[in-house]
Design a protein around this motif. Sequence first.
Motif, PDB file in Angstrom:
ATOM      1  N   LEU B   6       1.159  -0.957  -0.305  1.00 52.04           N
ATOM      2  CA  LEU B   6       0.027  -0.377   0.047  1.00 52.04           C
ATOM      3  C   LEU B   6       0.673   0.982   0.238  1.00 52.04           C
ATOM      4  O   LEU B   6       1.731   1.806   1.032  1.00 52.04           O
ATOM      5  CB  LEU B   6      -1.039   0.081   1.013  1.00 52.04           C
ATOM      6  N   THR B   7       0.533   2.065  -0.810  1.00 55.99           N
ATOM      7  CA  THR B   7       1.314   3.556  -0.627  1.00 55.99           C
ATOM      8  C   THR B   7       0.862   4.990  -1.030  1.00 55.99           C
ATOM      9  O   THR B   7      -1.274   4.937  -1.153  1.00 55.99           O
ATOM     10  CB  THR B   7       2.396   3.847  -2.518  1.00 55.99           C
ATOM     11  N   ILE B   8       0.340   5.187   0.295  1.00 55.88           N
ATOM     12  CA  ILE B   8      -0.180   6.860   0.876  1.00 55.88           C
ATOM     13  C   ILE B   8       0.671   7.178   0.427  1.00 55.88           C
ATOM     14  O   ILE B   8       1.588   8.170   1.548  1.00 55.88           O
ATOM     15  CB  ILE B   8      -0.482   6.472   2.103  1.00 55.88           C
ATOM     16  N   GLY B   9      -0.312   8.632  -0.538  1.00 59.80           N
ATOM     17  CA  GLY B   9       0.064   9.957  -0.528  1.00 59.80           C
ATOM     18  C   GLY B   9      -0.089  10.839  -0.203  1.00 59.80           C
ATOM     19  O   GLY B   9      -0.922  10.821  -0.310  1.00 59.80           O
ATOM     20  N   TYR B  10       0.754  11.856   0.651  1.00 60.58           N
ATOM     21  CA  TYR B  10      -1.196  12.842   1.519  1.00 60.58           C
ATOM     22  C   TYR B  10       0.014  14.365   1.628  1.00 60.58           C
ATOM     23  O   TYR B  10       1.277  13.920   1.791  1.00 60.58           O
ATOM     24  CB  TYR B  10      -1.162  12.189   3.409  1.00 60.58           C
ATOM     25  N   GLY B  11      -1.063  14.922   1.697  1.00 63.45           N
ATOM     26  CA  GLY B  11      -1.395  16.634   2.169  1.00 63.45           C
ATOM     27  C   GLY B  11      -1.304  16.907   1.556  1.00 63.45           C
ATOM     28  O   GLY B  11      -2.228  16.521   0.745  1.00 63.45           O
ATOM     29  N   ASN B  12      -1.677  18.364   1.285  1.00 68.76           N
ATOM     30  CA  ASN B  12      -2.415  19.333   0.261  1.00 68.76           C
ATOM     31  C   ASN B  12      -2.487  20.050  -0.374  1.00 68.76           C
ATOM     32  O   ASN B  12      -1.378  20.918  -1.115  1.00 68.76           O
ATOM     33  CB  ASN B  12      -2.946  20.497   1.404  1.00 68.76           C
ATOM     34  N   PRO B  13      -1.840  19.526  -1.813  1.00 65.67           N
ATOM     35  CA  PRO B  13      -2.196  20.291  -2.777  1.00 65.67           C
ATOM     36  C   PRO B  13      -2.241  21.290  -2.912  1.00 65.67           C
ATOM     37  O   PRO B  13      -1.959  22.805  -4.327  1.00 65.67           O
ATOM     38  CB  PRO B  13      -2.660  19.599  -4.020  1.00 65.67           C
ATOM     39  N   GLY B  14      -3.083  21.956  -2.532  1.00 66.57           N
ATOM     40  CA  GLY B  14      -3.594  23.950  -2.290  1.00 66.57           C
ATOM     41  C   GLY B  14      -2.353  23.989  -1.441  1.00 66.57           C
ATOM     42  O   GLY B  14      -2.783  25.308  -1.681  1.00 66.57           O
ATOM     43  N   ARG B  15      -1.919  23.838  -1.521  1.00 66.71           N
ATOM     44  CA  ARG B  15      -0.417  24.294  -0.266  1.00 66.71           C
ATOM     45  C   ARG B  15       0.678  23.737  -0.601  1.00 66.71           C
ATOM     46  O   ARG B  15       2.148  24.025  -0.085  1.00 66.71           O
ATOM     47  CB  ARG B  15      -0.640  24.021   1.171  1.00 66.71           C
ATOM     48  N   LEU B  16       0.858  24.619  -1.984  1.00 65.84           N
ATOM     49  CA  LEU B  16       2.089  23.954  -2.333  1.00 65.84           C
ATOM     50  C   LEU B  16       3.012  23.357  -2.532  1.00 65.84           C
ATOM     51  O   LEU B  16       2.734  21.907  -2.926  1.00 65.84           O
ATOM     52  CB  LEU B  16       2.837  25.686  -2.121  1.00 65.84           C
ATOM     53  N   ASP B  17       4.064  23.093  -1.885  1.00 63.65           N
ATOM     54  CA  ASP B  17       4.779  21.426  -1.498  1.00 63.65           C
ATOM     55  C   ASP B  17       4.498  20.342  -0.671  1.00 63.65           C
ATOM     56  O   ASP B  17       4.647  19.552  -0.974  1.00 63.65           O
ATOM     57  CB  ASP B  17       6.693  22.097  -1.296  1.00 63.65           C
ATOM     58  N   ASP B  18       2.544  21.312  -0.122  1.00 64.10           N
ATOM     59  CA  ASP B  18       2.798  19.983   1.122  1.00 64.10           C
ATOM     60  C   ASP B  18       1.633  18.918  -0.565  1.00 64.10           C
ATOM     61  O   ASP B  18       1.416  18.434  -0.094  1.00 64.10           O
ATOM     62  CB  ASP B  18       1.596  20.688   1.344  1.00 64.10           C
ATOM     63  N   GLY B  19       1.631  19.573  -0.985  1.00 62.34           N
ATOM     64  CA  GLY B  19       1.294  18.564  -2.230  1.00 62.34           C
ATOM     65  C   GLY B  19       2.045  17.432  -3.014  1.00 62.34           C
ATOM     66  O   GLY B  19       2.092  17.027  -3.715  1.00 62.34           O
ATOM     67  N   LEU B  20       3.179  17.523  -2.332  1.00 56.27           N
ATOM     68  CA  LEU B  20       4.932  16.756  -3.047  1.00 56.27           C
ATOM     69  C   LEU B  20       3.728  15.105  -2.641  1.00 56.27           C
ATOM     70  O   LEU B  20       3.841  14.348  -3.560  1.00 56.27           O
ATOM     71  CB  LEU B  20       5.426  16.251  -1.868  1.00 56.27           C
ATOM     72  N   GLY B  21       3.205  14.939  -1.738  1.00 50.39           N
ATOM     73  CA  GLY B  21       2.388  13.927  -1.549  1.00 50.39           C
ATOM     74  C   GLY B  21       1.720  12.844  -2.045  1.00 50.39           C
ATOM     75  O   GLY B  21       2.119  11.927  -3.140  1.00 50.39           O
ATOM     76  N   PRO B  22       0.932  13.301  -2.935  1.00 44.73           N
ATOM     77  CA  PRO B  22       0.149  13.246  -3.196  1.00 44.73           C
ATOM     78  C   PRO B  22      -0.387  13.052  -5.134  1.00 44.73           C
ATOM     79  O   PRO B  22      -0.148  12.245  -5.935  1.00 44.73           O
ATOM     80  CB  PRO B  22      -2.090  14.725  -3.494  1.00 44.73           C
ATOM     81  N   ALA B  23       0.686  14.123  -5.331  1.00 42.09           N
ATOM     82  CA  ALA B  23       1.816  14.494  -6.516  1.00 42.09           C
ATOM     83  C   ALA B  23       2.692  13.164  -6.755  1.00 42.09           C
ATOM     84  O   ALA B  23       2.073  12.439  -8.149  1.00 42.09           O
ATOM     85  CB  ALA B  23       2.680  15.587  -6.809  1.00 42.09           C
ATOM     86  N   MET B  24       2.869  11.955  -5.447  1.00 43.25           N
ATOM     87  CA  MET B  24       3.920  10.793  -5.962  1.00 43.25           C
ATOM     88  C   MET B  24       2.937  10.023  -6.428  1.00 43.25           C
ATOM     89  O   MET B  24       2.670   9.435  -6.884  1.00 43.25           O
ATOM     90  CB  MET B  24       4.425  11.024  -4.590  1.00 43.25           C
ATOM     91  N   ALA B  25       1.770   9.675  -5.441  1.00 43.11           N
ATOM     92  CA  ALA B  25       0.612   8.995  -5.856  1.00 43.11           C
ATOM     93  C   ALA B  25      -0.334   9.297  -7.440  1.00 43.11           C
ATOM     94  O   ALA B  25      -0.164   7.900  -7.230  1.00 43.11           O
ATOM     95  CB  ALA B  25      -0.409  10.149  -4.569  1.00 43.11           C
ATOM     96  N   GLU B  26       0.280  10.488  -7.549  1.00 47.42           N
ATOM     97  CA  GLU B  26      -1.096  10.045  -8.995  1.00 47.42           C
ATOM     98  C   GLU B  26       0.192   9.860  -9.663  1.00 47.42           C
ATOM     99  O   GLU B  26      -0.354   9.030 -10.995  1.00 47.42           O
ATOM    100  CB  GLU B  26      -0.449  12.195  -9.273  1.00 47.42           C
ATOM    101  N   MET B  27       1.805  10.154  -9.508  1.00 48.26           N
ATOM    102  CA  MET B  27       2.091   9.220 -10.715  1.00 48.26           C
ATOM    103  C   MET B  27       2.882   8.385 -10.903  1.00 48.26           C
ATOM    104  O   MET B  27       3.195   7.242 -11.673  1.00 48.26           O
ATOM    105  CB  MET B  27       3.885   9.981 -10.376  1.00 48.26           C
ATOM    106  N   LEU B  28       2.773   7.351  -9.209  1.00 50.94           N
ATOM    107  CA  LEU B  28       2.690   6.350  -8.867  1.00 50.94           C
ATOM    108  C   LEU B  28       1.383   5.072  -9.678  1.00 50.94           C
ATOM    109  O   LEU B  28       1.474   4.290 -10.439  1.00 50.94           O
ATOM    110  CB  LEU B  28       2.989   5.430  -7.930  1.00 50.94           C
ATOM    111  N   GLU B  29       0.153   6.013  -9.680  1.00 48.63           N
ATOM    112  CA  GLU B  29      -1.208   5.377 -10.077  1.00 48.63           C
ATOM    113  C   GLU B  29      -1.098   5.052 -11.482  1.00 48.63           C
ATOM    114  O   GLU B  29      -1.376   4.087 -12.133  1.00 48.63           O
ATOM    115  CB  GLU B  29      -2.123   5.974  -9.790  1.00 48.63           C
ATOM    116  N   ALA B  30      -0.347   6.011 -11.666  1.00 49.33           N
ATOM    117  CA  ALA B  30      -0.367   5.938 -13.408  1.00 49.33           C
ATOM    118  C   ALA B  30       0.757   4.984 -13.848  1.00 49.33           C
ATOM    119  O   ALA B  30      -0.128   4.561 -15.314  1.00 49.33           O
ATOM    120  CB  ALA B  30       0.257   6.856 -14.272  1.00 49.33           C
ATOM    121  N   LEU B  31       1.300   4.398 -13.452  1.00 50.04           N
ATOM    122  CA  LEU B  31       2.442   3.465 -13.632  1.00 50.04           C
ATOM    123  C   LEU B  31       1.269   1.508 -13.539  1.00 50.04           C
ATOM    124  O   LEU B  31       1.938   0.830 -13.601  1.00 50.04           O
ATOM    125  CB  LEU B  31       3.624   3.337 -12.839  1.00 50.04           C
ATOM    126  N   ALA B  32       0.563   2.172 -12.473  1.00 51.23           N
ATOM    127  CA  ALA B  32      -0.190   0.865 -12.309  1.00 51.23           C
ATOM    128  C   ALA B  32       0.497  -0.825 -11.707  1.00 51.23           C
ATOM    129  O   ALA B  32       0.873  -1.865 -12.335  1.00 51.23           O
ATOM    130  CB  ALA B  32      -0.913   0.729 -13.296  1.00 51.23           C
TER     131      ALA B  32
END
Lengths: 479, 167
Positions: B6-32
């Motif tokens: 399980l990979t969990i990327g967390y943070g607030n994408p509306g708070r600049l670099d706090d969005g690093l976690g969700p951004a990482m999750a989005e990129m990983l999800e695309a790789l399936a």
Amino acid sequence: MEATNGYKRVSIDAVTRVEGHGKVTILLDEENRVRQARLHIIEFRGFERFVQGRPYWEVPVLVQRLCGICPVSHHLAAAKAMDRIVGGEDLTPPAEKLRRLMHYGQMLQSHALHFFHLCSPDLLFGFDADPAVRNIVGVARAHPELAKQGVLLRKYGQEIIRATAGKKVHGTGAIPGGVNRNLSLEERDAFLTEIDQISAWATAALQLARDYTLAHLDSLAEFGSFDSNHLSLVRADGAMDLYDGGLRAIDASGAILFDHLDNQRYLEQIAEDVRSWSYMKFPFIRDLGPEIGWYRVGPLARVNACDFIDTPEAEAARADFKATFGGPSNVTMAYHWARMIELLHAVEKIRALLHDPDLQGTDLVVSGQRRHETVGILEAPRGTLIHHYRVDDDDCVTMANLIVSTTNNNEAMNRAVQKVAEDHISGQPEVTEALLNHVEVAIRAYDPCLSCATHALGRMPLAVQLIGPTGEVLAQGTR
Amino acid sequence: MVQRVLTIGYGNPGRLDDGLGPAMAEMLEALALPGVTVDADYQLTVEDAAAVAQHDAVVFMDAAVTGPEPFSFQRVVPDDRSAVTWSSHSLEPAMLMALARDLFGAGAEGFVLAVRGYEFDDFGERLCDRARDNLAAALQFLVPVLRDRRLGAVADASSARPAVPPV
């Protein structure tokens, strides 16, 4: 922390178990008597500027960035506002019911988290208990079934949100004039298989909150309590309505101050006071003025203000609640009982909606006469949430004003801090952690959410400082 | 044997670099990636404990305000001492692991991928250039480690160093 006029100042630099930044300062004199107690909340007003210039249809997604705890509330309040921009405020039955399902899912998960994991440590172990035990893991060890129920209730609510809104970080279910998805039969059936268990747990949680309140009513009645006005939405027939309705305000005795106020005209009755020492504004009823016109919102206010609840089990609980207090309750700690009445109400609503074939409807979006100014109000878990926008001819937002639930409770939370500090800290030879927790217990009753979802690793320590009359730090701690 | 991750990327994408976690999750999800579940949220919350219990390993992906550049990768073990925090609206990984263990009998291995960010104190849905570079390095590191299920070995090997360089 500065000493002022020979007083000592006790500071709790970030209230535990609430969302965001909070700081309590308690000013003591030479005899350790409380001279002043305040809750300071660091609110990021910059968000309203962030929204300006963005197309209106992006707003229901953007506003979720305000808060990692209640993004659905902001999502739906903004969507309700933008319905009017596109002339789509008269939603189709499937669209309104899908939004309501999302909203009740949010109410369920938020109230479950608060009761089982934020306030239950105080109730189960006592306000004076060792903080090493008085926390969520302590509950998991001493009452594992209760803790597990809390997790699974919240998970159920979150799954409903996922099914109706989409991804947790990028929920897009509500759009101006409707919704962009319905609920499949497979999703519905999956939720129905669990609803009996969810209902049983919700009923048990209500019983626990009721029994606790009644068993400790002598001590709880005065704990952080005071008479106040109460504000919430109510349906046209006076029923509790968490998603829509007109604004009703009552005074401490239950007398109606104004009723069924159209959301678009909220400014006729609601104004905001500014104080030099706080970032957060202080809303009040305009006709009464800031001194006596402040009010409470949230579960206590809603259960007090409505004439009835339109689901049978929650209505029976409301009648019991009202009979206990002989009318509106002004007991701060009764928030917990009221919150569990709403938890059960949300479950009853979810069950009814899951049996409604409109959730599989396909007529999901409407539009009509274009408008340029709009207000969307709903009852978020923590209380009345107001979104107000203006949109120009190029479809871009030119003005945004948000009055969030915690702001509506600002004066009440400050009064609770003052009351508890005077009753429990004043004159004590030593300000212990247990005494400071009393202040936090009173704040937690309101379940404040401090509009801050930045939580990156390494931020936000909890620091407690005791400052002497000459400004020296007498004691401090971080956790 | 680690099979389900399980990979969990967390943070607030509306708070600049706090969005690093969700951004990482989005990129990983695309790789399936096979056997890898990807989730994203604003913060870790109690119900994540149930998800942790359904996996053999979990990688918590978050932005770091301080610490090694471009990222660090370390084991995290259940620790209820972190329960005394300013908020349990959101949880720390060690506390979530403790909850998963105590409530659901979870035996999952835990890891934290902390990607260094720099700008947090404003609203904005963007990453700064340096954070974006760190994110790319972290992704380049994590993907082969996930594919080969080398999470434990790599974390243990990196424990003596302040940061794991891209591989």
